[in-house]
Design a protein around this motif. Structure first.
Motif, mmCIF file in Angstrom:
data_model
loop_
_atom_site.group_PDB
_atom_site.id
_atom_site.type_symbol
_atom_site.label_atom_id
_atom_site.label_comp_id
_atom_site.label_asym_id
_atom_site.label_seq_id
_atom_site.Cartn_x
_atom_site.Cartn_y
_atom_site.Cartn_z
ATOM 1 N N PHE A 2 8.913 -3.188 5.256
ATOM 2 C CA PHE A 2 9.896 -3.325 4.176
ATOM 3 C C PHE A 2 9.192 -3.538 2.835
ATOM 4 C CE2 PHE A 2 12.864 -6.289 1.854
ATOM 5 C CZ PHE A 2 13.709 -5.296 1.403
ATOM 6 N N ARG A 3 8.203 -4.437 2.816
ATOM 7 C CA ARG A 3 7.459 -4.707 1.579
ATOM 8 C C ARG A 3 6.743 -3.442 1.090
ATOM 9 N NH1 ARG A 3 3.083 -8.355 2.823
ATOM 10 N NH2 ARG A 3 1.950 -6.424 3.156
ATOM 11 N N ALA A 4 6.114 -2.710 2.007
ATOM 12 C CA ALA A 4 5.390 -1.495 1.617
ATOM 13 C C ALA A 4 6.334 -0.457 1.017
ATOM 14 C CB ALA A 4 4.648 -0.915 2.816
ATOM 15 N N PHE A 5 7.499 -0.291 1.603
ATOM 16 C CA PHE A 5 8.443 0.686 1.062
ATOM 17 C C PHE A 5 8.933 0.286 -0.317
ATOM 18 C CE2 PHE A 5 8.314 2.801 5.051
ATOM 19 C CZ PHE A 5 8.775 4.082 4.813
ATOM 20 N N GLY A 6 8.950 -1.004 -0.609
ATOM 21 C CA GLY A 6 9.342 -1.468 -1.933
ATOM 22 C C GLY A 6 8.223 -1.427 -2.944
ATOM 23 N N SER A 7 7.006 -1.124 -2.504
ATOM 24 C CA SER A 7 5.841 -1.165 -3.393
ATOM 25 C C SER A 7 5.701 0.070 -4.283
ATOM 26 C CB SER A 7 4.554 -1.353 -2.577
ATOM 27 O OG SER A 7 4.197 -0.167 -1.886
ATOM 28 N N ASP A 8 6.411 1.139 -3.965
ATOM 29 C CA ASP A 8 6.263 2.387 -4.723
ATOM 30 C C ASP A 8 7.490 3.256 -4.464
ATOM 31 O OD1 ASP A 8 5.597 4.913 -5.733
ATOM 32 O OD2 ASP A 8 3.613 4.952 -4.828
ATOM 33 N N PRO A 9 8.189 3.696 -5.499
ATOM 34 C CA PRO A 9 9.371 4.548 -5.291
ATOM 35 C C PRO A 9 9.072 5.835 -4.514
ATOM 36 C CG PRO A 9 9.208 3.873 -7.597
ATOM 37 C CD PRO A 9 7.958 3.406 -6.908
ATOM 38 N N GLN A 25 -2.675 -1.886 -1.766
ATOM 39 C CA GLN A 25 -3.892 -1.707 -0.975
ATOM 40 C C GLN A 25 -4.550 -0.337 -1.170
ATOM 41 O OE1 GLN A 25 -5.478 -3.872 1.219
ATOM 42 N NE2 GLN A 25 -4.135 -5.461 0.422
ATOM 43 N N ARG A 26 -4.002 0.466 -2.048
ATOM 44 C CA ARG A 26 -4.528 1.818 -2.252
ATOM 45 C C ARG A 26 -5.815 1.815 -3.087
ATOM 46 N NH1 ARG A 26 1.328 4.331 -3.791
ATOM 47 N NH2 ARG A 26 2.263 4.052 -1.726
ATOM 48 N N GLY A 27 -6.591 2.868 -2.909
ATOM 49 C CA GLY A 27 -7.762 3.075 -3.751
ATOM 50 C C GLY A 27 -9.045 2.429 -3.260
ATOM 51 N N HIS A 28 -9.040 1.893 -2.042
ATOM 52 C CA HIS A 28 -10.236 1.231 -1.513
ATOM 53 C C HIS A 28 -10.847 1.979 -0.329
ATOM 54 C CE1 HIS A 28 -9.113 -2.111 -4.079
ATOM 55 N NE2 HIS A 28 -7.936 -2.132 -3.505
ATOM 56 N N GLY A 29 -10.276 3.133 0.037
ATOM 57 C CA GLY A 29 -10.806 3.919 1.150
ATOM 58 C C GLY A 29 -10.359 3.462 2.524
ATOM 59 N N VAL A 30 -9.508 2.462 2.581
ATOM 60 C CA VAL A 30 -9.081 1.914 3.873
ATOM 61 C C VAL A 30 -8.169 2.904 4.607
ATOM 62 C CG1 VAL A 30 -7.911 -0.005 5.027
ATOM 63 C CG2 VAL A 30 -9.342 -0.439 3.034
ATOM 64 N N CYS A 31 -7.286 3.582 3.892
ATOM 65 C CA CYS A 31 -6.414 4.568 4.540
ATOM 66 C C CYS A 31 -7.254 5.705 5.125
ATOM 67 C CB CYS A 31 -5.376 5.096 3.560
ATOM 68 S SG CYS A 31 -4.078 6.071 4.355
ATOM 69 N N SER A 32 -8.263 6.149 4.403
ATOM 70 C CA SER A 32 -9.153 7.202 4.914
ATOM 71 C C SER A 32 -9.831 6.750 6.197
ATOM 72 C CB SER A 32 -10.222 7.551 3.877
ATOM 73 O OG SER A 32 -9.643 8.099 2.717
ATOM 74 N N ARG A 33 -10.299 5.521 6.210
ATOM 75 C CA ARG A 33 -10.966 4.989 7.401
ATOM 76 C C ARG A 33 -9.989 4.894 8.573
ATOM 77 N NH1 ARG A 33 -13.441 -0.464 5.987
ATOM 78 N NH2 ARG A 33 -14.268 -0.271 8.105
ATOM 79 N N GLY A 34 -8.775 4.422 8.312
ATOM 80 C CA GLY A 34 -7.774 4.325 9.373
ATOM 81 C C GLY A 34 -7.373 5.694 9.896
ATOM 82 N N ALA A 35 -7.203 6.659 8.982
ATOM 83 C CA ALA A 35 -6.832 8.020 9.385
ATOM 84 C C ALA A 35 -7.945 8.649 10.222
ATOM 85 C CB ALA A 35 -6.522 8.873 8.159
ATOM 86 N N ALA A 36 -9.180 8.478 9.791
ATOM 87 C CA ALA A 36 -10.310 9.034 10.553
ATOM 88 C C ALA A 36 -10.396 8.379 11.928
ATOM 89 C CB ALA A 36 -11.614 8.837 9.793
#
Length: 181
Positions: free
Chosen positions: A21-28, A91-102
């Motif tokens: 819920f918090r994540a969905f509210g973080s960016d339209p 949490q964007r811009g730190h490469g964590v999503c790339s690491r999780g996706a990989a």
């Protein structure tokens, strides 16, 4: 002094709904990932992913709290998966999503029984394109004018990763074993 964040990947669980819920509210623009504007909708969104045997839904966590999601919608008949991801804006811009996706892509293609993963990313979303490439996905083409966003047509870049493609040179997130609730 705050302790440093420790990132990991684990299965999505029902207790993650408040962070969803918090994540969905973080960016339209998170609306592109689903309809979540209330905690009840976040609970249903989370439950749908947790309960489906055709979703490989994994939370990207910071100190065991969900900050992002990486998932593959599985087509068992063809051993394929539609791959997708999102991160809380904070949490964007730190490469964590790339690491999780990989990490999840590596798992699904090496021990998860899948042959092909595919994804689409808006051509005007450089962050998502960067995640796809860092996770080892290879561009396949452009779907012109695929999405309608605020009355404007947007191209979508398509990517895939096959079982025999090179594993990307990126530091994977640790997998944390968890019991589903």
């Amino acid at each position: 002094m705050t302790s440093p964040e420790i990132y990991a990947l684990r299965e999505l669980r029902m207790e993650d709904a408040p962070q969803v819920f918090r994540a969905f509210g973080s960016d339209p623009l998170m609306q592109r990932q689903g309809s979540v504007s209330t905690l009840t909708e976040a609970q249903q969104y989370t439950e749908d992913l947790v309960q489906s045997p055709l979703q490989a839904a994994h939370a990207i966590t910071a100190n065991d709290e969900l900050v992002g999601l990486v998932c593959a919608s599985i087509d068992t008949a063809n051993a394929n998966g539609w791959f997708w991801y999102w991160m809380d804006a904070s949490q964007r811009g730190h490469g964590v999503c790339s690491r999780g996706a990989a990490t999840l892509a590596n798992h699904l293609l090496t021990t998860g029984g899948l042959h092909r993963l595919e994804l689409g990313a808006r051509a005007n979303n450089p962050a998502s394109l960067k995640v796809a490439r860092a996770a080892g996905f290879i561009p396949e083409g452009v779907e012109r004018d695929k999405f309608l966003m605020d009355g404007v047509r947007v191209d979508v870049m398509t990517f895939s990763r096959l079982v025999h493609d090179p594993i990307p040179q990126i530091d994977p997130l640790p997998f944390v074993a968890t019991a589903r609730t």
